[in-house]
Design a protein around this motif. Structure first.
Motif, short mmCIF file in Angstrom:
data_model
loop_
_atom_site.label_atom_id
_atom_site.label_comp_id
_atom_site.label_asym_id
_atom_site.label_seq_id
_atom_site.Cartn_x
_atom_site.Cartn_y
_atom_site.Cartn_z
N LYS A 114 2.86 10.82 -21.24
CA LYS A 114 3.18 10.66 -19.82
C LYS A 114 2.23 9.71 -19.10
O LYS A 114 2.57 9.17 -18.05
CB LYS A 114 3.15 12.01 -19.11
N ARG A 115 1.03 9.52 -19.67
CA ARG A 115 0.06 8.66 -19.00
C ARG A 115 -0.92 8.10 -20.01
O ARG A 115 -1.40 8.80 -20.89
CB ARG A 115 -0.69 9.45 -17.93
N LEU A 116 -1.21 6.82 -19.87
CA LEU A 116 -2.27 6.17 -20.62
C LEU A 116 -3.40 5.93 -19.64
O LEU A 116 -3.21 5.30 -18.59
CB LEU A 116 -1.79 4.84 -21.20
N GLN A 117 -4.57 6.48 -19.94
CA GLN A 117 -5.70 6.37 -19.02
C GLN A 117 -6.89 5.76 -19.74
O GLN A 117 -7.28 6.23 -20.80
CB GLN A 117 -6.07 7.73 -18.46
N VAL A 118 -7.45 4.71 -19.14
CA VAL A 118 -8.64 4.06 -19.68
C VAL A 118 -9.76 4.24 -18.67
O VAL A 118 -9.59 3.92 -17.48
CB VAL A 118 -8.39 2.55 -19.94
N THR A 119 -10.89 4.75 -19.14
CA THR A 119 -12.04 5.02 -18.27
C THR A 119 -13.24 4.24 -18.79
O THR A 119 -13.56 4.31 -19.98
CB THR A 119 -12.36 6.52 -18.26
N ALA A 120 -13.90 3.50 -17.91
CA ALA A 120 -15.08 2.73 -18.28
C ALA A 120 -16.25 3.16 -17.40
O ALA A 120 -16.11 3.29 -16.18
CB ALA A 120 -14.83 1.24 -18.12
N ALA A 176 -3.37 -11.30 -19.56
CA ALA A 176 -3.58 -12.70 -19.19
C ALA A 176 -3.93 -12.68 -17.71
O ALA A 176 -3.06 -12.58 -16.86
CB ALA A 176 -2.34 -13.53 -19.46
N VAL A 177 -5.22 -12.68 -17.42
CA VAL A 177 -5.67 -12.53 -16.03
C VAL A 177 -5.48 -13.83 -15.28
O VAL A 177 -5.56 -14.90 -15.88
CB VAL A 177 -7.13 -12.07 -15.98
N PRO A 178 -5.16 -13.75 -14.01
CA PRO A 178 -5.12 -12.55 -13.20
C PRO A 178 -3.73 -11.94 -13.05
O PRO A 178 -3.59 -10.87 -12.48
CB PRO A 178 -5.61 -13.05 -11.83
N SER A 179 -2.69 -12.59 -13.54
CA SER A 179 -1.34 -12.15 -13.18
C SER A 179 -0.65 -11.22 -14.17
O SER A 179 0.16 -10.39 -13.77
CB SER A 179 -0.45 -13.37 -12.94
N ALA A 180 -0.89 -11.34 -15.45
CA ALA A 180 -0.15 -10.56 -16.44
C ALA A 180 -0.95 -9.34 -16.89
O ALA A 180 -1.49 -9.28 -17.99
CB ALA A 180 0.24 -11.41 -17.63
N VAL A 181 -1.05 -8.36 -15.98
CA VAL A 181 -1.73 -7.11 -16.27
C VAL A 181 -0.92 -5.95 -15.69
O VAL A 181 -0.18 -6.13 -14.73
CB VAL A 181 -3.17 -7.08 -15.71
N ASP A 182 -1.05 -4.77 -16.28
CA ASP A 182 -0.37 -3.59 -15.75
C ASP A 182 -1.30 -2.75 -14.89
O ASP A 182 -0.84 -1.96 -14.07
CB ASP A 182 0.17 -2.73 -16.90
N CYS A 183 -2.61 -2.91 -15.08
CA CYS A 183 -3.57 -2.11 -14.34
C CYS A 183 -4.92 -2.83 -14.34
O CYS A 183 -5.29 -3.44 -15.33
CB CYS A 183 -3.70 -0.74 -15.00
N THR A 184 -5.64 -2.74 -13.21
CA THR A 184 -6.98 -3.30 -13.13
C THR A 184 -7.92 -2.32 -12.44
O THR A 184 -7.49 -1.50 -11.63
CB THR A 184 -7.02 -4.63 -12.34
N ALA A 185 -9.18 -2.42 -12.77
CA ALA A 185 -10.24 -1.65 -12.10
C ALA A 185 -11.52 -2.44 -12.28
O ALA A 185 -11.59 -3.35 -13.11
CB ALA A 185 -10.36 -0.26 -12.73
N ASP A 186 -12.55 -2.11 -11.51
CA ASP A 186 -13.83 -2.80 -11.69
C ASP A 186 -14.98 -1.85 -11.43
O ASP A 186 -14.80 -0.69 -11.09
CB ASP A 186 -13.92 -4.07 -10.84
N SER A 192 -4.81 3.72 -14.99
CA SER A 192 -3.80 4.66 -15.48
C SER A 192 -2.43 4.00 -15.44
O SER A 192 -2.07 3.38 -14.44
CB SER A 192 -3.76 5.93 -14.63
N ILE A 193 -1.69 4.16 -16.52
CA ILE A 193 -0.31 3.69 -16.59
C ILE A 193 0.56 4.92 -16.79
O ILE A 193 0.39 5.66 -17.75
CB ILE A 193 -0.11 2.69 -17.74
N VAL A 194 1.48 5.14 -15.86
CA VAL A 194 2.38 6.29 -15.92
C VAL A 194 3.57 5.93 -16.81
O VAL A 194 4.09 4.82 -16.74
CB VAL A 194 2.85 6.68 -14.51
N ASP A 195 3.98 6.89 -17.65
CA ASP A 195 5.09 6.71 -18.59
C ASP A 195 4.93 5.45 -19.44
O ASP A 195 5.79 4.56 -19.42
CB ASP A 195 6.44 6.69 -17.86
N PRO A 196 3.83 5.36 -20.20
CA PRO A 196 3.63 4.16 -21.02
C PRO A 196 4.67 4.07 -22.14
O PRO A 196 5.19 5.07 -22.61
CB PRO A 196 2.23 4.39 -21.61
N VAL A 197 4.96 2.86 -22.54
CA VAL A 197 5.88 2.59 -23.63
C VAL A 197 5.16 2.90 -24.94
O VAL A 197 3.99 2.56 -25.12
CB VAL A 197 6.32 1.12 -23.60
N ALA A 198 5.86 3.56 -25.87
CA ALA A 198 5.28 3.85 -27.19
C ALA A 198 5.20 2.53 -27.96
O ALA A 198 6.21 2.01 -28.42
CB ALA A 198 6.12 4.86 -27.94
#
Length: 99
Positions: free
Chosen positions: A22-28, A49-59, A68-74
């Protein structure tokens, strides 16, 4: 995983995303007492491919940095960390969650 990064370097990690999540979560996070600024990018299917081809960003302005990406594709997802300044110790955690 824990890594160090030099200023202006980029590191990409490939992650398998299992079906039914249901969710892919990356924590740094940085280790206590460590400095350095970074940006975190996550993209499904191919490398960011920054800055435009991203699904999620954080800093690193707020830690932990979380994408976090909700309902990620397998399939494959890609996590890219870009060092804005030298980062001596950066910890990444990737979770594929069922909730």
């Amino acid at each position: 995983m824990t890594t160090g990064l030099n200023q202006l370097s980029r590191t990409v990690y490939e992650v398998d995303v299992p079906a039914g999540k249901k969710r892919l979560q990356v924590t740094a996070t940085r280790a206590a007492g460590q400095s350095g600024q970074f940006k975190l990018y996550v993209r499904q299917g191919s490398a960011p491919a920054v800055p435009s081809a991203v699904d999620c960003t954080a800093d690193s302005t707020t830690l932990p940095a979380v994408c976090s990406i909700v309902d990620p594709v397998a399939d494959k997802a890609y996590v890219m960390v870009e060092a804005v300044s030298n980062v001596s110790s950066l910890s990444l955690r990737v979770d594929a969650l069922t909730k």
